[in-house]
Scaffold this motif. Structure first.
Motif, short mmCIF file in Angstrom:
data_model
loop_
_atom_site.label_atom_id
_atom_site.label_comp_id
_atom_site.label_asym_id
_atom_site.label_seq_id
_atom_site.Cartn_x
_atom_site.Cartn_y
_atom_site.Cartn_z
N LYS A 1 -9.60 -5.60 -1.19
CA LYS A 1 -10.23 -4.30 -1.40
C LYS A 1 -10.14 -3.47 -0.12
CE LYS A 1 -14.67 -2.14 -2.58
NZ LYS A 1 -16.10 -2.40 -2.92
N ARG B 1 -1.11 7.08 -1.27
CA ARG B 1 -2.41 7.44 -1.83
C ARG B 1 -3.54 6.66 -1.18
NH1 ARG B 1 -4.70 6.42 -6.79
NH2 ARG B 1 -3.21 4.72 -7.09
N HIS B 2 -3.19 5.52 -0.57
CA HIS B 2 -4.17 4.68 0.10
C HIS B 2 -3.76 4.53 1.56
CE1 HIS B 2 -4.47 3.53 -4.22
NE2 HIS B 2 -5.75 3.65 -3.95
N ASP C 1 -10.60 3.95 -3.39
CA ASP C 1 -10.50 2.52 -3.08
C ASP C 1 -9.11 1.98 -3.43
OD1 ASP C 1 -13.16 2.65 -2.42
OD2 ASP C 1 -13.88 1.59 -4.20
N TYR C 2 -8.70 0.98 -2.64
CA TYR C 2 -7.46 0.24 -2.94
C TYR C 2 -7.85 -1.15 -3.45
CZ TYR C 2 -3.18 -2.43 -2.32
OH TYR C 2 -2.09 -3.25 -2.54
N TRP C 3 -7.16 -1.60 -4.51
CA TRP C 3 -7.41 -2.93 -5.05
C TRP C 3 -6.09 -3.67 -5.28
CZ3 TRP C 3 -11.99 -5.40 -5.73
CH2 TRP C 3 -13.15 -4.63 -5.69
N MET D 1 0.84 -1.19 0.00
CA MET D 1 0.00 0.00 0.00
C MET D 1 0.88 1.25 0.00
SD MET D 1 -3.15 -1.22 2.49
CE MET D 1 -4.29 0.01 1.82
N THR E 1 -5.90 12.95 0.75
CA THR E 1 -6.33 11.75 0.02
C THR E 1 -7.82 11.75 -0.28
OG1 THR E 1 -6.59 10.54 2.10
CG2 THR E 1 -4.46 10.35 0.98
#
Length: 434
Positions: free
Chosen positions: A401, A268-269, A378-380, A265, A297
């Motif tokens: 996610k 940005r996340h 969102d983080y993926w 990560m 963010t």
């Protein structure tokens, strides 16, 4: 909740429309109640130093597309100097975590982690997993993931033969940022015209604004046969996430029913900074500019304000949205949904840091509670990585996610200026509806 106030659509029959509109409004005020429950879990627990060392298990047998890991990161900020004002329990329960946390919480970081997968461990073993976190989390080597504890159903408190009619009150809805009330506002709803429909019945079947729960990344509902889930926090680890915690770095998840899951990560996340709201002036007779420091963010913002007038048996709700038919505040939303709502001016874009509550809509209120919501992107992650245009039916070996939310609030009006009686009245009035 995607079409939370569908009853306001002109094509909806009047009676059903009024009921669904009221349901939407009440749900708007309580959409973050779940986070209050999570807050009660994350406070005490075993210190990181006391967690035992764990052996890294080899990858287990698994079915492609089965393991799905959802991470929810919610920053709840105390709102203002007036946060010392004591809010009655009835109001805290009514308006939910998004607003009550602004008064009772002090910059809490709420994290919930959930892994669902099929199949479970072999031989009927208890499923367990470990999320090995980067050093910047300041929470030791890992967070243990365990199955949820199934609690017995609570006995009903209702008594046969005893019913009570809900107290009549009026709801007025205003929307949009600006100095003055716009033409066509407010919308007015009278509960006496609901013809005896109960709130649970009215609220049944209401949709979601999109994003939190559902599908493989569901929010803790019933699982299909053969599927298992593990969670954090849990009965063995209820630690509070420190304010210094950072997600940046490598993450590794392993367990007795999972393949090895590794992802990284970036900044940005990251767990979002607190959303600190301020009012440029405190007179409820005038227009009230609400400002905030833009979060690095954040991709969008939303405001909601709420007051109850005991003498008039009247509830006033205002939202910064250009469309009052959609409820978004205080809940996790998928990034595509946030962007869609920004395009339709339901959510304010990331470059906004000011919104004005129209003049006079809260004049005469003892107190006004304002809540704000900011969403991160969102983080993926998945194995193999998701292609730009995945083919139909594409399924990775595993998927991760992450969703990010920051909420804050403040109270307008003079603390102690009779607010207790009005707030208590609101809570008592709503208890009758349920």
């Amino acid at each position: 909740m995607s079409t939370m106030m569908q009853g306001l659509n002109r094509k909806t029959p009047p009676r059903a429309g009024r009921g669904k509109a009221l349901a939407g409004l009440l749900l708007l005020c309580s959409v973050s109640l779940l986070t209050s429950c999570v807050s009660s879990l994350q406070g005490t627990g075993v210190p990181a130093a006391s967690l035992p060392k764990v052996e890294i298990t080899p990858p287990a047998k698994f079915t492609k597309g089965a393991p799905a890991y959802s991470m929810h990161f919610h920053t709840m900020a105390s709102g203002s100097p007036s946060s010392a004002y004591s809010v009655p329990t009835s109001v805290s329960g009514l308006i939910g975590g998004a607003v009550s946390s602004a008064v009772t919480s002090d910059n809490s970081r709420l994290v919930t982690l959930r892994m669902v997968s099929h199949p479970g461990p072999s031989g009927g073993a208890l499923p367990k997993a470990y999320h090995m976190v980067p050093p910047g989390m300041n929470m030791g080597d890992y967070l243990p993931l365990l199955p949820p504890v199934k609690e017995p159903p609570r006995p009903s408190e209702s008594q046969p033969g005893k019913t009570s009619e809900p107290e009549r009150f009026v709801i007025k809805i205003y929307w949009g940022c600006g100095e003055s009330v716009r033409k066509g506002q407010p919308r007015v709803f009278d509960t006496s015209k609901m013809k005896g429909r109960s709130m649970p019945a009215v609220m049944e079947g209401m949709g979601s604004a999109g994003g939190y729960g559902g599908g493989r990344f569901g929010g803790g509902g019933s699982l299909k046969a053969g599927w298992v889930e593990v969670l954090w926090p849990n009965k063995e680890d209820t630690r509070q996430v420190p304010s210094s915690a950072s997600l940046v770095g490598g993450h590794f998840i392993h367990g007795n029913f999972l393949p090895h899951i590794r992802f990284t990560m970036d900044a940005r996340h990251e767990i979002m900074e607190k959303l600190a709201l301020s009012a440029e002036q405190n007179s409820l007779k005038e227009a009230i500019p609400i400002t905030w420091k833009k979060l690095p963010t954040a991709i969008g913002y939303h405001l909601m304000a709420f007051a109850y007038f005991e003498s008039r048996k009247e509830m006033v709700i205002w939202t910064s949205s250009e469309n009052p038919d959609i409820s978004v505040g205080g809940q996790f939303l998928d990034t595509p949904v946030v962007k869609k709502h920004i395009a339709s001016k339901i959510i304010m874009p990331a470059d906004r840091d000011r919104c004005v509550i129209p003049k006079g809509i809260f004049d005469g209120a003892d107190m006004v509670m304002v809540s704000g919501t900011a969403w991160g992107e969102d983080y993926w992650a998945s194995e193999p990585p998701r292609p730009a245009n995945p083919p139909k039916g594409w399924k990775p070996d595993w998927a991760v996610k992450g969703q990010f939310l920051s909420t804050g609030g403040l109270m307008l009006g003079a603390p102690g200026g009779g607010g207790g009686s009005g707030a208590s009245g609101a809570g008592g009035m709503l208890r009758g509806l349920f």
